[in-house]
Design a protein around this motif. Structure first.
Motif, PDB file in Angstrom:
ATOM      1  N   ASP A 186      -5.304   4.577   4.889  1.00  0.00           N
ATOM      2  CA  ASP A 186      -4.868   5.854   4.308  1.00  0.00           C
ATOM      3  C   ASP A 186      -5.579   6.170   2.993  1.00  0.00           C
ATOM      4  O   ASP A 186      -5.447   7.249   2.450  1.00  0.00           O
ATOM      5  CB  ASP A 186      -3.350   5.900   4.136  1.00  0.00           C
ATOM      6  N   MET A 187      -6.335   5.233   2.480  1.00  0.00           N
ATOM      7  CA  MET A 187      -7.109   5.419   1.246  1.00  0.00           C
ATOM      8  C   MET A 187      -6.216   5.783   0.068  1.00  0.00           C
ATOM      9  O   MET A 187      -6.668   6.365  -0.907  1.00  0.00           O
ATOM     10  CB  MET A 187      -8.189   6.508   1.431  1.00  0.00           C
ATOM     11  N   GLY A 188      -4.954   5.450   0.183  1.00  0.00           N
ATOM     12  CA  GLY A 188      -4.037   5.740  -0.908  1.00  0.00           C
ATOM     13  C   GLY A 188      -3.092   4.558  -1.109  1.00  0.00           C
ATOM     14  O   GLY A 188      -3.535   3.424  -1.311  1.00  0.00           O
ATOM     15  N   TYR A 189      -1.796   4.814  -1.008  1.00  0.00           N
ATOM     16  CA  TYR A 189      -0.766   3.828  -1.320  1.00  0.00           C
ATOM     17  C   TYR A 189      -0.918   2.521  -0.527  1.00  0.00           C
ATOM     18  O   TYR A 189      -0.956   1.438  -1.101  1.00  0.00           O
ATOM     19  CB  TYR A 189       0.602   4.452  -1.062  1.00  0.00           C
ATOM     20  N   ASN A 190      -1.004   2.634   0.782  1.00  0.00           N
ATOM     21  CA  ASN A 190      -1.077   1.423   1.605  1.00  0.00           C
ATOM     22  C   ASN A 190      -2.419   0.717   1.449  1.00  0.00           C
ATOM     23  O   ASN A 190      -2.496  -0.505   1.454  1.00  0.00           O
ATOM     24  CB  ASN A 190      -0.812   1.773   3.072  1.00  0.00           C
ATOM     25  N   TYR A 191      -3.463   1.516   1.342  1.00  0.00           N
ATOM     26  CA  TYR A 191      -4.793   0.966   1.123  1.00  0.00           C
ATOM     27  C   TYR A 191      -4.794   0.092  -0.131  1.00  0.00           C
ATOM     28  O   TYR A 191      -5.315  -1.027  -0.129  1.00  0.00           O
ATOM     29  CB  TYR A 191      -5.781   2.127   0.979  1.00  0.00           C
TER      30      TYR A 191
END
Lengths: 362, 360, 307
Positions: free
Chosen positions: B42-47
């Motif tokens: 996701d290139m955000g939180y999960n990343y």
């Protein structure tokens, strides 16, 4: 010109009725194995993990206990749906009825919190049955009174139900002690209404009992009861059904009510047990998967039970494979998709035989 | 330098032993499990949580084995997957999303020998620690930048759901932006989803069309940054360093850097010192990082932002320093004081000056 | 309305609605042929990832759209073979297709996460673009958006004015009669199903290539289901599909705009409104004598020629 065609069998083949699912599983194992190999994983290991871990190994007891938990909602919903499907009544909005049933039960439980008494659980089940049934009555009434397609209305109502769920999870049903986070109180921790294992560690909660009862009731209904007869006739020969005294409108109402109520109850059993919390992510697609389960089970209660367990195995085993083999989530979903394709495809062999050769001249 | 810290470490261990503390099991190998609510791509939180896992792997080498399961919805399946990780022999399990809270507590009760770490929740147990990040500290830095950068005095803000963490972020950014520019106003759009690129893009577009020339987000996708780059306006990355998606537009990001925390906690598993705790970590601990500000920003402004960042890192400045009023004009932090953590964690109100209503 | 520019709003609305318009037009043709394919979401997301991957690999967004159409078509062929030749149930097969598509797209997309591509150029039609009002709303878009509008007209023409369309509708209305007249029911339905898949794939790729210029797992976020609703809302007519798509897409864009402008709006009611409106349309249709026969007679029914 040589060609392949299907020829209807005079009688459904008993060999293929039982053989087709096995062939389908074998085909999935081969196709899935190729996919896992392409992903750089050991295909034998992957397949073994998905299908065998729930039954063997040192943690089998736990995984085995998860099978009824995963299978119960599918079986409960699919048994109800199959009644309608047999009669040509297409309730494909079980997901919505599942959500509304769960919310109805939760509304009662949260309103009465922290009242004690196990009778509350019964009230909540009744509320969920009623909630799911009423939600299914919308497409049923529109169908009977106005001839509106129940397929489309019930599907649209799924999204309406999901929006209601989202709004309640962040609004009216929000846990007052939850620091403003979305999600309700945990109902599985509210003893009066919690749906816990009846025998600890077995995974058998009241929803599992309800699912088994529904299979039994469905079986008796279809084989012994006049309503079951009417359902069969209506599905096979709608015109003949009228002469046989079937009131089509009443049949629609009964089938929709039954499937809606069972889906609603499935929602409540899930909410009060495995899920616990009214949250935006509460529904994970059981209502849609149950449609597939109904067809995999050939619309037959016992078949549905077997199909539900088979899918539960792929869920539980698939999640084990995800963590122990590092398989991406998408590969398990694709694997399940293939399994469904093969099961649906090979079903044709029960009623038809494949003929290779010139077209018959008759 | 290295040698000195090594000596210091052995000295501490020796003192502990001499003081007669119970000898704790030292582990040669540790297995750590992680569950993520979304895809690691996701290139955000999960990343970023997964980057933290990789940091820990790099730090401990072969002694640490990790497993992870992505895309675990905050619903009925979470408890089974946590149990599965515990059964698979994980010594410590990181449950990285708020909705995993009750399942984590339940599973922890069944596995007293396994340690659990739950992110952003509020329930602990003997074998359940909780950790959270002070995202709002980064907001104070970017709020200042946004206040100075906007020419239209309209800043667009895309937000997921109205919970204290998010509201705290809006308030911290607004306080900083108003300080930098008294005429600034926020336009806020709730999308009721943490990661929905299409909706985030639509919201960003709507904000720009209504006159916003700087965008902020608390949602996780990089869609708003990509759009900002195209439209030639400024925006700020969320959770991960998003400068790659907006080489010109991305002023800086608020990066969740979980690596130091994961390394510390897993390290405690190795030396047997793990104990339950409740930590709310921010920029001083390096868990929230505001990377180098884009070189296309005026050097003077960059220096100002750097100064704010450093003052927070050095604990000289608290983003919620009084006098501060609620939206209705009542005071919630007196002059010279700072808001306590309890106030922040229950923040369900806007600060004075925000021209919007909080959804109920 | 404070701060909302209606011109920009309408232009955004057209862009936001194009994916669902493309997918709904495809499904319209499929349903007119008497087939109900609930796998639109699965075909869209597969198109989104394949289109994006092809764009990254070839550097050409147009090849990307071709790849997306092919990918959607191939997915639809799976559905077609199962339902038309192996006589599986359409509802169950469509749902399985969506499950499969979501999983497969996540797999294919693993190596494409975190990449962005350049926006393909807009046409910016000279002269027309400068017409006041109309110019910015209608004449500054990309070629795929115009293609979607052209498809509205083409499908309208095909279904109502061409012989092929007449046969397709006959097949959807009563396959036994069509078969008796000597029309190849299965072949026609396979063609319609494949076309529907290609359109859904193109719609998905519009999200990944044009709108967001990146790939993210699950990025279609339910657009395929909205497309299904639109076809019903439109009572199976091409022009009304356009209206429905812009209305459904417009509800979202408008909702976000109103929030930005400071209006307090009941988010839930607005998000649920497209579906509620569709139900109301169905009810109204059933009350009107003309519209009652709009539903293709054999929608969702299995066809097997017994001789």
């Amino acid at each position: 010109m040589a060609m392949i065609r299907l020829e209807r069998r005079a009688d459904p083949s008993n060999f293929w009725r039982y053989g087709a699912p096995l062939v389908a599983v074998l085909a999935t194992i081969i196709a899935g194995g190729i996919m896992f190999a392409l992903l750089g994983k050991n295909p034998v290991e992957a397949i073994r993990t998905i299908f065998w871990t729930p039954f063997t190994g040192r943690n089998a007891a736990y995984y085995l206990s998860q099978l009824p938990i995963k299978a119960a909602p599918l079986v409960l919903i699919a048994t109800g749906l199959a009644l309608g499907f047999r009669a040509g009544i297409w309730n494909i909005g079980a997901e919505g009825q599942y959500v509304i049933g769960a919310l109805s039960g939760a509304a009662v439980a949260l309103a009465l919190y922290p009242m004690e008494g196990r009778w509350l659980f019964i009230i909540c089940i009744a509320a969920s049955l009623a909630g799911g049934m009423l939600w299914a009555m919308i497409p049923a009434v529109l169908k009977v009174r106005l001839g509106v397609s129940e397929i489309l209305v019930s599907l649209m109502l799924v999204y309406v139900a999901e929006n209601i769920l989202a709004s309640l999870a962040v609004g009216a049903m929000k846990n007052p002690e939850g620091y403003g986070f979305p999600g309700s109180r945990n109902l599985s921790q509210y003893p009066a209404v919690a749906n816990l294992d009846i025998w600890s560690g077995t995974g058998i909660h009241w929803g599992v009992i309800a699912a088994l009862l529904s299979v039994l009731a469905g079986q008796i209904l279809l084989s012994r009861h006049i309503l079951g007869f009417q359902i069969q006739v209506a599905g096979l020969a709608p015109r003949a059904a009228r002469f046989a005294g079937v009131a089509p409108g009443r049949l629609v109402m009964v089938c929709m009510a039954a499937s809606g109520a069972l889906a609603g109850a499935a929602g409540w059993f899930e909410l009060a047990g495995p899920s616990g919390i009214v949250s935006v992510d509460f529904n994970v697609g059981y209502g849609f998967t149950a449609i597939i389960v109904a067809f995999l089970g050939r619309l037959h209660p016992v078949g549905i039970l077997l199909a539900g367990v088979l899918l539960a195995v792929t869920y539980v085993g698939g999640d084990v494979a995800r963590s122990s083999l590092g398989l991406p989530a998408g590969s398990i979903q694709s694997f399940q998709g293939m399994l469904l394709f093969f099961l649906l495809a090979l079903d044709v062999l029960t009623a038809y035989r494949i003929r290779i050769g010139r077209k018959a001249r008759a | 330098m290295k040698r000195r810290s090594f000596l210091a470490g052995t000295a501490a261990a020796a003192t502990a032993a001499a003081a007669g503390l119970p000898a704790r099991a030292q582990a040669d190998k540790i297995k750590a499990g992680f569950i993520y609510v979304g895809p690691i791509t996701d290139m955000g939180y999960n990343y970023q949580h997964n980057v933290g896992r990789e940091d820990a792997m790099a730090h401990f080498g072969d002694a640490l084995e990790t497993v992870y399961v992505e895309n675990v919805p905050e619903g009925p399946d979470c408890e089974r997957i946590l149990t599965q990780l515990a059964l698979d022999g994980c010594d410590i399990i990181f449950a990285t999303s708020f909705g995993f809270m009750d399942p984590t507590i339940n599973v922890a009760a069944k596995f007293p020998d396994v340690k659990f770490e739950h992110a952003t929740g509020f329930k602990t147990a003997d074998n359940v620690a909780i950790y959270n990040a002070r995202f709002y500290e980064g907001r104070a830095v970017i709020g200042h930048l946004a206040g100075k950068l906007t020419k239209s005095n309209q800043i667009g803000y895309i937000v997921p759901v109205p919970i204290p963490e998010v509201i705290m972020g809006i308030n911290a950014a607004f306080i900083a932006a108003r300080k930098a520019n008294p005429d600034v106003q926020f336009k806020i759009i709730w999308i009721y989803d943490w990661h929905n690129p299409q909706k985030e893009a639509d919201a960003a577009k709507a904000l720009v069309e209504q006159g916003c020339d700087v965008l902020m987000q608390h949602t996780d996708s990089n869609a708003p940054i990509t759009l900002a780059e195209e439209l030639g306006i400024h925006a700020f990355g969320q959770a991960a360093d998003m400068s790659a998606y907006g080489p010109n537009a991305c002023v800086t990001s608020i990066v969740d850097n979980w690596g130091p925390y994961y390394i510390e906690r897993i390290g405690m598993m190795f030396d047997g010192s793990w104990a339950t705790s409740d930590q709310w970590l921010g920029m001083p601990e390096g868990v929230i990082v505001v990377p180098e500000i884009n070189a296309n920003i005026d050097p003077e402004l960059r220096a100002e932002a750097d100064a704010i960042r450093d003052s927070i890192i050095n604990r000289e400045y608290h983003p919620f320093t009084g006098p501060l009023n609620k939206q209705d004009g009542t005071e919630f932090v007196a002059a010279g004081e700072v808001a306590d953590d309890g106030t922040l964690l229950n923040m369900m109100f806007y600060v004075e000056g925000i021209d919007a209503e909080l959804p109920s | 309305m404070g701060g909302i520019d209606p011109i920009l709003l309408l232009a955004s609305l057209m862009v936001a609605s194009t994916p669902i318009l493309l997918a709904a037009l495809g499904e319209l043709v499929v349903e007119r042929a008497g087939v109900l394919n609930l796998g639109v979401e699965g075909m869209m997301i597969t198109g989104a990832v394949c289109g994006f991957a092809a764009t990254v690999l070839t550097g050409s967004p147009w090849l990307g759209f071709v790849a997306a159409a092919l990918a959607g078509g191939v997915m639809a062929l799976i559905f077609g073979v199962l339902t038309q030749y192996l006589l599986s149930n359409q509802v169950a097969t469509g749902l399985a297709l969506t499950l499969f598509g979501l999983g497969l797209s996540a797999l294919i997309g693993q190596s494409y996460a975190g990449i962005t591509i350049d926006r393909p150029p807009s046409l910016n039609l000279p002269l027309l673009r400068d017409i006041p009002w109309l110019g910015p709303i209608v004449f500054r878009h990309d070629v795929i958006l115009y293609l979607s509008l052209a498809m509205v007209v083409a499908i309208w023409w095909f279904l109502t004015r061409s012989r092929g369309g007449l046969i397709l509708r006959a097949v959807g209305e009563n396959h036994d009669a069509a078969h008796a007249l000597g029309y190849p029911v299965i072949a026609i339905r396979m063609a319609a199903i494949t076309f529907g898949g290609a359109m859904a794939g193109t719609g998905g790729a519009y999200i990944s290539i044009m709108r967001l210029r990146q790939w993210t797992e699950g990025m279609t976020s339910g657009a395929g289901w909205i497309a299904l609703a639109i076809v019903v809302f439109a009572s199976w007519r091409s022009g009304r599909v356009l209206l429905g798509a812009y209305l459904f897409g417009g509800v979202t864009v408008l909702q976000l705009n109103l929030q930005g402008a400071g209006f307090r709006i009941p988010a839930v009611l607005l998000s649920a409104s497209p579906y509620l409106i569709t139900i109301i349309v169905l009810v109204l249709m059933s009350l009107s004598r003309n519209a009652r026969n709009a539903t293709p007679g054999n929608l969702g029914a299995t066809f097997h020629a017994s001789n």
